[in-house]
Scaffold this active site. Structure first.
Site, short mmCIF file in Angstrom:
data_model
loop_
_atom_site.label_atom_id
_atom_site.label_comp_id
_atom_site.label_asym_id
_atom_site.label_seq_id
_atom_site.Cartn_x
_atom_site.Cartn_y
_atom_site.Cartn_z
N GLN A 199 0.57 -1.02 -0.04
CA GLN A 199 -0.38 -0.39 -0.16
C GLN A 199 0.91 0.83 0.16
O GLN A 199 0.45 2.17 -0.60
CB GLN A 199 -0.96 -0.24 0.68
CG GLN A 199 -2.08 -1.12 1.26
CD GLN A 199 -3.17 -1.09 0.72
OE1 GLN A 199 -3.39 0.32 -0.54
NE2 GLN A 199 -3.51 -1.97 -0.05
N THR A 257 8.21 -18.87 -15.63
CA THR A 257 8.79 -18.13 -16.88
C THR A 257 8.29 -17.44 -16.40
O THR A 257 7.37 -16.78 -15.85
CB THR A 257 8.65 -18.92 -18.15
OG1 THR A 257 8.50 -20.30 -18.57
CG2 THR A 257 8.12 -17.96 -19.37
N CYS A 344 -9.63 -8.54 0.33
CA CYS A 344 -9.60 -9.95 0.50
C CYS A 344 -10.47 -10.48 1.21
O CYS A 344 -10.95 -11.95 1.04
CB CYS A 344 -7.71 -10.05 0.69
SG CYS A 344 -6.78 -8.99 0.42
C1 LIG Z 1 -3.35 -6.37 -2.13
C2 LIG Z 1 -2.63 -7.14 -0.67
C3 LIG Z 1 -1.57 -7.74 -1.19
C4 LIG Z 1 -1.33 -8.76 -1.64
O1 LIG Z 1 -1.26 -8.99 -2.87
P1 LIG Z 1 -1.79 -9.59 -4.15
O2 LIG Z 1 -0.85 -8.87 -5.09
O3 LIG Z 1 -3.06 -9.26 -4.08
O4 LIG Z 1 -1.49 -10.42 -4.06
C5 LIG Z 1 -0.73 -7.69 0.27
N1 LIG Z 1 -1.23 -6.62 1.44
C6 LIG Z 1 -1.00 -6.05 1.09
C7 LIG Z 1 -0.42 -4.37 2.33
C8 LIG Z 1 -1.82 -5.32 -0.23
O5 LIG Z 1 -2.66 -4.20 -0.16
#
Ligand SMILES: *Cc1c(COP(=O)(O)O)cnc(C)c1O
Length: 410
Positions: A199, A257, A344
């Site tokens: 973030q 890859t 998530c």
């Molecule tokens: C979005 C996020 C993730 C996960 O990243 P992805 O690319 O979706 O796997 C992990 N940590 C933080 C703080 C996030 O905001």
């Protein structure tokens, strides 16, 4: 829908692709389609493009090129670190601390699920010892609490740079300095220090030198780059057992890859984010504060997270006596896209572990809404939210059982 324009205020979930990023990615889908491991012309061209991207990311992080690993995103990078470092340390910890000793890991209570879930799973299977350090009401970790949790078998400390739900910026540099001193005093390489910066890449200076981290994770998805691609900075000398094995790509630490267009896009997005972040921080802080001030006019509302140590685009507000999920749907019907917290976790209706960790009751945590601003956000967007939100809260409160725990709002 009332408004023809869609108001997207969920940039912490993911950002749209910047057209300038799309432009550099496009040729890599068609012309430079080669496998970077091939020895012929098309392969070598792809290899060069990946090398250029790696050099660019390394420059921005102020690290060496061989310390940059490309991954499939933030989740994979976090998993690689929190699973791979304790596993690689197993034998050494047994030798140093006794046959029964397991690697010990410290993580904050508000880490992303990509850090907490693998750690809880390793704890459950008996592979590691785990200490979760709490945060205060504003979502800040106490450096002393981490220091107190350190043990002779501690191999890893994980503390995110900025939280994805409440935006609180953690004292990562302070923890880094404390750990450096601790290691020096004991003449040991452990514990390593990991920070999830997914973030933060859009808003904070990501020069890792002053942070004293040994591992750091970013992803394309949160900074106007492509989804499904990320970076793991892993300091030279840090031992890590790979999760994904196969061909020897990425120094043998992450087989498969390379996602060449994604890697090129991520590097461009990171370059743009770091070049433009200062102006964007100023612009978004003004808009964000206007939004927070407007929404806090609604009775029985509270700002979650730290008042000042927070990302400039992030506003998380609890409205007592409402269901956050219902409010998201009502806002969506007005063309406004917000969220209840982590994208998530929103498939489950459990209240956010982050909001609960700041000491809010279940009821208050249920009524929390996250607005995260971005490139497209205008003052008109913010004013539109301030205009429609009181009516939505009022409608939901009329539908909700009352007499909930008020103490955090007084
Ligand atoms: C979005 C996020 C993730 C996960 O990243 P992805 O690319 O979706 O796997 C992990 N940590 C933080 C703080 C996030 O905001």
């Amino acid at each position: 829908m009332n408004s023809s324009r869609l108001i997207y205020l969920d940039h912490a979930a993911t950002t749209p692709l910047d057209p300038r990023v799309l432009e550099v990615m496009q040729p890599a889908f068609a012309d430079t389609f080669g496998n970077p491991s091939s020895f012929h012309t098309v392969g070598l061209r792809a290899k060069e493009l990946v090398a250029e991207a790696r050099a660019s990311v390394a420059r921005l992080l102020h690290v060496r090129e061989d310390e940059i690993l490309f991954t499939s995103g933030g989740t994979e990078g976090d998993n690689m670190v929190v699973v791979g470092i304790p596993r690689a340390a197993r034998v050494q910890i047994r030798q140093q601390c006794g046959e029964e000793a397991k690697p010990h890991v410290i993580a904050s209570a508000i880490e992303h699920h990509a850090v907490l879930e693998p750690l809880l799973s390793l704890q459950k299977s008996g592979e590691i010892e785990l200490t979760i350090v709490p945060v205060d009401r504003e979502g800040l970790v106490d450096v002393e609490a981490i220091k107190k949790a350190l043990q002779p078998n501690t191999v890893l400390v994980s503390l995110m740079l900025a939280n994805n739900e409440i935006g609180t910026i953690q004292p990562v540099a302070d923890v880094g300095r404390m750990l450096l001193a601790w290691r020096k005093e004991r003449k040991t390489a452990f514990p390593y220090f990991h920070s999830d910066a997914c973030q933060a890449a859009e808003f904070l200076d990501l020069n890792v030198e002053p942070l004293h981290v040994d591992a750091l994770v970013i992803n394309g998805s949160k900074m106007y780059g492509p989804k499904g691609v990320g970076v793991l900075f892993l300091r030279r000398g840090v031992k890590l057992e790979p999760l994904v094995r196969g061909g020897g790509q990425e120094r043998g630490l992450r087989a498969g890859t390379e996602h060449v267009p994604g890697i090129i896009g991520l590097a461009k997005a990171f370059e743009l984010a770091q070049a433009e972040r200062e102006d964007e921080c100023v612009r978004l802080t003004v808009l964000r504060d206007r939004l927070v001030d407007g929404l806090l006019q609604i009775p029985k509302s509270r700002l979650n997270g730290h008042p000042t140590l927070r990302l400039p685009n992030s506003a998380n507000i609890s409205f007592l006596d409402i269901e956050g999920e219902a409010a998201v749907l009502y806002l969506d019907a007005e063309g406004i896209m917000a969220s209840t917290g982590s994208a998530c976790a929103s498939a489950s209706l459990d209240p956010s572990h982050v909001i609960l960790a700041t000491g809010l009751s279940y009821e208050a945590a249920h009524g929390s809404l996250r607005f995260t601003l971005g490139h497209s956000t205008t003052q008109e967007d913010v004013d539109r939210v301030i205009e429609v939100m009181p009516g939505i809260v009022e409608r939901l409160r009329r539908m909700s059982p009352t007499n909930l725990d008020m103490k955090y709002f007084l």
